[in-house]
Design a protein around this motif. Structure first.
Motif, short mmCIF file in Angstrom:
data_model
loop_
_atom_site.label_atom_id
_atom_site.label_comp_id
_atom_site.label_asym_id
_atom_site.label_seq_id
_atom_site.Cartn_x
_atom_site.Cartn_y
_atom_site.Cartn_z
N ARG A 96 0.85 -1.20 0.00
CA ARG A 96 0.00 0.00 0.00
C ARG A 96 0.88 1.24 0.00
O ARG A 96 2.04 1.21 0.46
CB ARG A 96 -0.91 0.01 1.23
N PRO A 97 0.36 2.37 -0.49
CA PRO A 97 1.15 3.60 -0.52
C PRO A 97 1.73 3.93 0.86
O PRO A 97 1.04 3.84 1.88
CB PRO A 97 0.14 4.66 -0.96
N GLY A 98 2.99 4.29 0.87
CA GLY A 98 3.64 4.72 2.11
C GLY A 98 4.40 3.63 2.84
O GLY A 98 5.29 3.93 3.65
N GLN A 127 -1.26 5.80 -6.00
CA GLN A 127 -0.55 6.35 -4.85
C GLN A 127 -1.30 7.48 -4.15
O GLN A 127 -0.91 7.89 -3.06
CB GLN A 127 0.82 6.85 -5.31
N ASN A 128 -2.34 8.02 -4.77
CA ASN A 128 -3.10 9.08 -4.13
C ASN A 128 -4.57 8.96 -4.52
O ASN A 128 -4.93 8.11 -5.33
CB ASN A 128 -2.54 10.46 -4.50
N GLY A 129 -5.38 9.83 -3.97
CA GLY A 129 -6.81 9.78 -4.23
C GLY A 129 -7.57 9.16 -3.07
O GLY A 129 -6.99 8.52 -2.19
N ALA A 132 -6.95 5.37 -2.22
CA ALA A 132 -5.58 4.88 -2.25
C ALA A 132 -5.26 3.87 -1.14
O ALA A 132 -4.50 2.93 -1.36
CB ALA A 132 -4.60 6.05 -2.18
N ASP A 196 3.77 4.79 -11.24
CA ASP A 196 2.58 4.58 -10.39
C ASP A 196 1.57 3.78 -11.21
O ASP A 196 0.84 4.32 -12.03
CB ASP A 196 2.01 5.95 -10.01
N SER A 198 -1.72 1.77 -11.34
CA SER A 198 -2.98 1.57 -10.62
C SER A 198 -3.89 0.63 -11.39
O SER A 198 -4.29 0.93 -12.52
CB SER A 198 -3.69 2.92 -10.42
#
Length: 370
Positions: A96-98, A127-129, A132, A196, A198
């Motif tokens: 997951r992001p981060g 990575q965002n939204g 995410a 990125d 998705s």
């Protein structure tokens, strides 16, 4: 010489999207090192059925790779991985992001070690939204992208697809494609890239025709009401007299005319103005009057775009599969061999040699002790 012979891939991914992408790279010659957690390794190892100590799924997806086992949360993990990062061309991860940032292994940290690195992050929602950080699987991505809503039976109930479309068509393939594009960019500029990938994003493009209908004509398709979702007699599945199924796809007029003549469909049902549901019922009644063998005999030599639905077991025994040598390459596990996955990498780029999946951590000492 295989096209990726000089490419080194450090693969932190598990299960399907990332491993399938790095499998394609390995098939094209890349040196892939799979980074796994100690003791359990990739979750895919535990799946059933087994071939040797691990699942056949794992074997198929990871043949030809090497494996190191390392605890990424250990204080010395970055120091131990540093030489691999320094020489890597590509990194693949699907946390997951981060997560990789918190481990000290995010893009900026790796870029500081290796400015030319190509870092490919595969996630469900990017990575965002707003989505995410939401946990999901293939079926969820299909549901929320509108794809599952286009796949419905005659009652309107969505049908679970038999293949993992998001993981493969929207995850692994775009990852491979963008890695190759990034390598080409690096050849020209000397610069690395952050990718990125998705799965949720990439699914939308697969429904291009539905998007076109909606945006251009405000005609948003639902399940079973459009040309390629079961709404038309020209793209339909019909039951035969012996309870098999005919997949009929005579979409273009020339194929439709051939098909209608072959089954002796009444003229009023052939017309473009005929009600689709009425025509489907008329065609269905005719197809139900004969066996699958009889229909294929009638269709033989005619351009009608019709097939009898095969089982997977029947499909791999098809003479065409043998002629194309799709299953000739093998993987070897504990003295057994089974066909390798026929990945979409041209045979001119692949080795003819058998490959084997790595046992967990089999290459840890040899690789990390350099």
């Amino acid at each position: 010489m295989r096209p990726l012979d000089d490419v080194r891939v450090l693969d932190f991914s598990t299960l399907l999207p990332g491993p399938f992408a790095s499998l394609m790279m390995a098939e094209a010659g890349a040196h892939v090192v799979k980074v796994e957690r100690p003791v359990r390794g990739d979750e895919m190892r535990s799946y059933e059925p087994k071939i040797g100590d691990d699942s056949v799924n794992f074997a198929l997806l990871n043949a030809g790779k090497k494996s190191i086992a390392i605890d990424l949360k250990a204080p010395d993990s970055i120091a131990r991985l540093r030489p691999l990062i320094k020489e890597a061309d590509v990194v693949i991860e699907q946390f997951r992001p981060g997560v990789m940032d918190r481990l000290g292994l995010g893009y900026e940290a790796m870029k500081a070690i290796n400015p030319k690195i190509i870092y490919c992050a595969v996630t469900g929602w990017g990575q965002n939204g707003p989505k995410a950080m939401i946990a999901a699987h293939d079926l969820n991505y299909l549901a929320e992208s509108g794809i599952l809503g286009l796949s419905a039976d005659r009652t309107g109930a969505p049908i679970i697809p038999p293949v993992l479309i998001a993981d493969l068509a929207a995850g692994a393939y775009p990852a491979m494609t963008n890695v190759l594009l990034a390598l080409r960019k690096r050849d020209r500029t000397g610069e690395g890239s952050y990718l990125d990938i998705s799965m949720g994003d990439n699914l939308l493009g697969l429904a291009y025709w539905g998007l076109g209908n909606g945006f251009a004509a405000n005609d948003w398709p639902g399940g079973s009401d459009a040309l390629v979702t079961g709404g038309s007699p020209r793209y339909q599945i019909y039951r035969t007299a012996d309870n098999r199924y005919l997949a009929a796809a005579p979409i273009e007029d020339k194929f439709w005319d051939n098909f209608c003549t072959a089954i002796a469909l009444p003229a009023d049902m052939r017309s473009p103005d005929a009600d689709w549901n009425t025509a489907i019922e008329a065609v269905g009644a005719i197809i139900a009057s004969k066996t699958s063998t009889e229909w294929m005999s009638i269709f033989e030599g005619k351009d009608v775009c019709c097939s009898i639905v095969a089982s997977l077991k029947d499909a791999v025994a098809d003479p065409h599969v043998k002629a194309r040598r799709l299953l000739d390459r093998k993987i070897a596990v504990d003295g057994r061999t089974i066909p390798a996955i026929p990945v979409p990498v041209s045979s001119i780029f692949r080795s003819a040699e058998q490959a084997s999946p790595p046992s967990l951590g089999a290459d840890t000492e040899a690789i990390l002790s350099k």
